[in-house]
Design an enzyme around this catalytic site. Sequence first.
Site, PDB file in Angstrom:
ATOM      1  N   ASN A   1       2.864  52.707  52.240  1.00 54.24           N
ATOM      2  CA  ASN A   1       3.934  51.729  51.990  1.00 54.24           C
ATOM      3  C   ASN A   1       4.953  52.281  50.985  1.00 54.24           C
ATOM      4  O   ASN A   1       6.070  51.786  50.905  1.00 54.24           O
ATOM      5  CB  ASN A   1       3.337  50.420  51.485  1.00 54.24           C
ATOM      6  CG  ASN A   1       2.805  50.506  50.061  1.00 54.24           C
ATOM      7  OD1 ASN A   1       3.533  50.291  49.102  1.00 54.24           O
ATOM      8  ND2 ASN A   1       1.531  50.845  49.890  1.00 54.24           N
ATOM      9  N   HIS A   2       4.585  53.334  50.251  1.00 58.06           N
ATOM     10  CA  HIS A   2       5.538  53.859  49.264  1.00 58.06           C
ATOM     11  C   HIS A   2       6.679  54.642  49.920  1.00 58.06           C
ATOM     12  O   HIS A   2       7.639  55.000  49.239  1.00 58.06           O
ATOM     13  CB  HIS A   2       4.800  54.667  48.204  1.00 58.06           C
ATOM     14  CG  HIS A   2       3.912  53.765  47.395  1.00 58.06           C
ATOM     15  ND1 HIS A   2       4.406  52.877  46.462  1.00 58.06           N
ATOM     16  CD2 HIS A   2       2.569  53.563  47.449  1.00 58.06           C
ATOM     17  CE1 HIS A   2       3.407  52.179  45.961  1.00 58.06           C
ATOM     18  NE2 HIS A   2       2.275  52.569  46.538  1.00 58.06           N
TER      19      HIS A   2
ATOM     20  N   TYR B   1       5.956  60.860  45.911  1.00 57.25           N
ATOM     21  CA  TYR B   1       4.813  60.578  46.786  1.00 57.25           C
ATOM     22  C   TYR B   1       5.288  59.898  48.079  1.00 57.25           C
ATOM     23  O   TYR B   1       4.921  60.308  49.188  1.00 57.25           O
ATOM     24  CB  TYR B   1       3.811  59.700  46.027  1.00 57.25           C
ATOM     25  CG  TYR B   1       2.728  59.103  46.875  1.00 57.25           C
ATOM     26  CD1 TYR B   1       1.770  59.901  47.482  1.00 57.25           C
ATOM     27  CD2 TYR B   1       2.658  57.716  47.064  1.00 57.25           C
ATOM     28  CE1 TYR B   1       0.771  59.332  48.272  1.00 57.25           C
ATOM     29  CE2 TYR B   1       1.663  57.148  47.825  1.00 57.25           C
ATOM     30  CZ  TYR B   1       0.726  57.954  48.443  1.00 57.25           C
ATOM     31  OH  TYR B   1      -0.252  57.400  49.214  1.00 57.25           O
TER      32      TYR B   1
HETATM   33  C1  15L Z   1      -0.848  54.049  48.097  1.00 57.59           C
HETATM   34  O1  15L Z   1      -0.268  54.672  48.972  1.00 57.59           O
HETATM   35  C2  15L Z   1      -1.726  54.741  47.129  1.00 57.59           C
HETATM   36  O2  15L Z   1      -2.408  55.812  47.702  1.00 57.59           O
HETATM   37  C3  15L Z   1      -2.666  53.830  46.432  1.00 57.59           C
HETATM   38  O3  15L Z   1      -3.067  54.489  45.263  1.00 57.59           O
HETATM   39  C4  15L Z   1      -2.048  52.462  46.091  1.00 57.59           C
HETATM   40  O4  15L Z   1      -1.084  52.637  45.106  1.00 57.59           O
HETATM   41  C5  15L Z   1      -1.413  51.842  47.298  1.00 57.59           C
HETATM   42  O5  15L Z   1      -0.543  52.734  47.931  1.00 57.59           O
HETATM   43  C6  15L Z   1      -0.652  50.581  46.945  1.00 57.59           C
HETATM   44  O6  15L Z   1       0.570  50.552  47.114  1.00 57.59           O
HETATM   45  O7  15L Z   1      -1.289  49.625  46.518  1.00 57.59           O
END
Ligand code: 15L
Length: 344
Positions: free
Chosen positions: A75-76, A99
């Site tokens: 989602n990032h 990321y």
């Molecule tokens: C992610 O992509 C991460 O890998 C995880 O550490 C969380 O941060 C998760 O997203 C999130 O957005 O809750």
Amino acid sequence: MTPIRPGEDLGYGDLREVANVDRLLEGVDVLIHMAGTSVERPLPEVIENNLVGLHAVYEGARRHAVRRIVFASSNHAIGMYGVDEHLGLDCDFRPDGFYGLSKMWGEGIARMYWDKHGIESVCVRIGSALERPTESRHLSTWFGLDDLLQFMMRCIEAPKVGFLVAWGVSANTRSYWSPTSCECLGYYPTQNSEEFAAEILGQPNPLDELGRRFQGGGFVGLDYTPPERRPARTRWRPELPGLSHNQLCLRQRTCTGLLHLCSIATEVRPPGGSAWWMPKRRTGIFLGAQGWRNNSDTSRSRCATRRSFGFRPPTVRFTHWATLRAKKARSSFSSAIIASMSKR
Ligand code: 15L
């Protein structure tokens, strides 16, 4: 981790090394790839683990004729959308950090290896994969572990996926994303964070004001430039007589096509004072405001444009032009465009 069961194997290794990848992919039909950096980290680390490492994995998949890769996107990759926005899978990327950017690369590489090498991919944009939601944001982003398992099983079993992007999320009532299910895979989530809502909302929200505003939550505030420290907007404001900044922006938003910035010093002077044209074929336009349109009868240029409303254009010297390949510029009054950089 639970103890290893018959048929399972456990190994460690750096995925950038060919020997490790070869050992892992020998005889593999479907790979579920979740390795790499999973949080915001300095760019060099993200590049090594998530770009170089993922490339090594896809190359290994070519060598070993792996049929399908399930890629853990995130989602990032879209974290800079506001929490009040509801997104479909066709939304633009808006990564909230390096990321998130690396996940755009991952989805891109998955696309390319399908198109060029016939390796299937499911890019799963994982929300928050947790046993249970622990904070307010998770009421929208939670990916329950039962659902995660169901998702992965469908990825393994689905007969044909080609290149596919899906949300990795449970059937949360407050989801930012839809569809939460993925019909092509036969994935239908059964968990819903709402069952934890009363409890979660009764607890303090650990996110700061910024984290509460954006879908990416806490990642957004890392290395974030607050509005008051951003470049002054006026520095980029086009200074074109007769056109307000808003008019120009509006035109820019309605345009279709590519914006090219050309460093060409020139003077634009309309012959007869009433029309300007583009000296280059097929690049339309400049200084569009309310009423630029194609004027095919005027000029030697196919994409000549002409001002069709009533002020006399000034002579302007540009050091930069913004030119636009505007698909519609030749036919549509309203799609004519643009603008240019100031620096006279
Ligand atoms: C992610 O992509 C991460 O890998 C995880 O550490 C969380 O941060 C998760 O997203 C999130 O957005 O809750």
